[in-house]
Design an enzyme around this catalytic site. Structure first.
Site, short mmCIF file in Angstrom:
data_model
loop_
_atom_site.label_atom_id
_atom_site.label_comp_id
_atom_site.label_asym_id
_atom_site.label_seq_id
_atom_site.Cartn_x
_atom_site.Cartn_y
_atom_site.Cartn_z
N LYS A 69 -5.48 -0.25 11.28
CA LYS A 69 -5.88 1.15 11.01
C LYS A 69 -5.31 1.59 9.67
O LYS A 69 -4.42 0.94 9.11
CB LYS A 69 -5.33 2.04 12.13
CG LYS A 69 -3.80 2.03 12.22
CD LYS A 69 -3.28 2.80 13.42
CE LYS A 69 -1.77 2.68 13.52
NZ LYS A 69 -1.24 3.32 14.75
N TYR A 74 6.91 18.87 -15.04
CA TYR A 74 6.74 20.24 -14.54
C TYR A 74 8.07 20.86 -14.13
O TYR A 74 8.87 20.24 -13.44
CB TYR A 74 5.84 20.24 -13.30
CG TYR A 74 4.40 19.91 -13.58
CD1 TYR A 74 3.62 20.77 -14.36
CD2 TYR A 74 3.81 18.78 -13.05
CE1 TYR A 74 2.29 20.47 -14.61
CE2 TYR A 74 2.48 18.48 -13.29
CZ TYR A 74 1.72 19.33 -14.07
OH TYR A 74 0.40 19.04 -14.30
C1 LIG Z 1 -0.48 2.18 15.31
C2 LIG Z 1 -0.62 1.74 16.70
C3 LIG Z 1 -0.09 0.52 17.13
C4 LIG Z 1 0.75 -0.39 16.24
O1 LIG Z 1 2.08 0.05 16.21
P1 LIG Z 1 3.19 -0.73 15.33
O2 LIG Z 1 4.44 -0.02 15.64
O3 LIG Z 1 2.75 -0.56 13.91
O4 LIG Z 1 3.16 -2.14 15.75
C5 LIG Z 1 -0.34 0.12 18.43
N1 LIG Z 1 -1.06 0.91 19.27
C6 LIG Z 1 -1.56 2.10 18.89
C7 LIG Z 1 -2.32 2.93 19.88
C8 LIG Z 1 -1.36 2.57 17.60
O5 LIG Z 1 -1.86 3.75 17.24
#
Ligand SMILES: *Cc1c(COP(=O)(O)O)cnc(C)c1O
Length: 387
Positions: free
Chosen positions: A49, A271
């Site tokens: 993701k 800035y």
């Molecule tokens: C992001 C996510 C993971 C992965 O988690 P990590 O700590 O990066 O391994 C697993 N399950 C769900 C539902 C997530 O949103």
């Protein structure tokens, strides 16, 4: 993904780039191997993701598939479609919320949805039958105590019953997400596991249960169930309280110094002129800013590597550039490399160090890296893919 520069070296391909991200595909494949071994009997679902935690999903997805990863997960349907378009052929699961009207798109791309209402399951069934792909698998998420997305155990059971009545769908898995996987105290993880088991007892047997993220995959063999969903570990970063099973950093973030200039005592930079030179200073301009995901909160706080030395950020980070005090580094010139995340001359800056400077976590630093930065997937410095 583009083919520009594929087959050339990083040194050659980055000569005329202001800023870029290097993605070490050997390190990625090595991490996949380590987590595959750690997971034992469980299937590894690679979580890609948020553009593969900033690494570039179009590069990372195909590379992980080539490295033997069995399944993928993203949070939203468009991420899953993009992954298919990048060439991933193995099962892709959508973990987050989708809409009944998404069913046909998901079925067309062989993407597995997490369904949360009878109407949604019915839409998937209808789309599956229309496409001649019935029955298609769906997953159901149980809210086991984290209280975000998901259904209570009794709702899981009634939805599973409805799915089983439909001709076009089957329940492939019941799953949940853990609230305290990276805490020292594991009691809440055990409590959540009990809720999953209760949901499965009410719903009846399902082919798969999955719950573990990276932290739980490494720390708790008993909670790996049939599949684990590893995200951050694949990228060589770790959650809190999680021992390192031998993972390697995958990402380097670099820029080419755009200008080097003198600042006299009392003069300010950027800035608000929030940093003023106390001595005759040399300052290097780095062409990355908060629009690239390099947080403005790093203004006057963070460090970057230049000439193999750790140099302080001075003044505010702008949308597209920031400044570094290089007074103590001899010979810094326009065109030199600055390392924002990664290694140079034996010094290393990790995403966790950047996160620590601004009171956040490595996940946010990585996932926040913007798409403006080109991603160069390489093995041993030879470019294999670009996104
Ligand atoms: C992001 C996510 C993971 C992965 O988690 P990590 O700590 O990066 O391994 C697993 N399950 C769900 C539902 C997530 O949103």
């Amino acid at each position: 993904m583009t083919n520009d520069g594929v087959g050339t070296t990083l040194a050659e391909a980055t000569k005329a780039l202001n800023a870029w991200i290097e993605v070490d595909l050997d390190a990625l494949a090595g991490n996949a191997r380590v987590l595959r071994e750690t997971a034992g009997e469980a299937t590894v679902i690679a979580v890609v993701k948020a553009n593969a935690y900033g690494h570039g999903a179009a590069i990372v997805g195909p590379a992980l598939e080539a490295a033997g990863i069995e399944r993928f997960a993203v949070v939203y349907l468009p991420e899953a479609v993009a992954l298919r378009e990048a060439g991933v052929t193995r099962p892709i699961l959508v973990l987050g919320h989708s809409f009944p009207r998404d069913a046909a798109t998901a079925v067309a791309h062989d993407i597995t949805l997490t369904v949360d209402t009878p109407a949604f399951a019915e839409a998937v069934s209808t789309a599956a039958l229309a496409a001649g792909k019935a029955p298609v698998p769906v997953h159901v998420k149980v809210d086991s105590g984290m209280h975000r997305f998901g259904l209570m155990p009794d709702e899981v059971a009634s939805l599973a019953a409805r799915v089983r009545e439909l001709e076009g769908t089957t329940v492939e898995a019941i799953w949940t997400h853990l609230a305290n996987a990276d805490h020292e105290d594991d009691s809440f993880t055990a409590q959540q596991a009990a809720v999953v088991e209760e949901a499965v007892r009410l719903a009846g047997p399902v082919p798969m249960r999955h719950m573990a993220n990276t932290a739980t995959t490494i720390r708790h063999p008993e909670f790996r169930y049939d599949a684990v969903r590893t995200g951050i570990g694949l990228y060589g970063a770790l959650p809190d309280h999680t021992p390192d099973p031998g993972l390697r950093r995958v990402l380097n973030m670099k820029a080419r110094i755009a200008r080097v200039f003198d600042v006299a005592p009392g003069e300010g930079v950027s800035y608000g002129l929030t940093w003023r030179a106390e001595r005759h200073s040399r300052v290097a301009l780095v062409p990355i800013g908060y629009a690239d995901g390099y947080h403005r909160a790093l203004s006057n706080r963070g460090h970057v590597l230049i000439g193999g030395r750790r140099c302080p950020i001075v003044g505010r980070i702008s949308m597209d550039q920031f400044q570094v005090d290089v007074t103590d580094v001899p010979g810094v010139a326009q065109g030199d490399e600055a390392v924002l995340i990664g290694e140079q001359g034996g010094e290393t800056i990790t995403a966790a160090e950047v996160a620590g400077a601004i009171d956040t976590i490595n996940y946010e630093v990585l996932a926040g890296l913007n798409r403006r930065l080109p991603r160069l997937g390489h093995r041993n410095g030879v470019i294999e893919a670009r996104a």
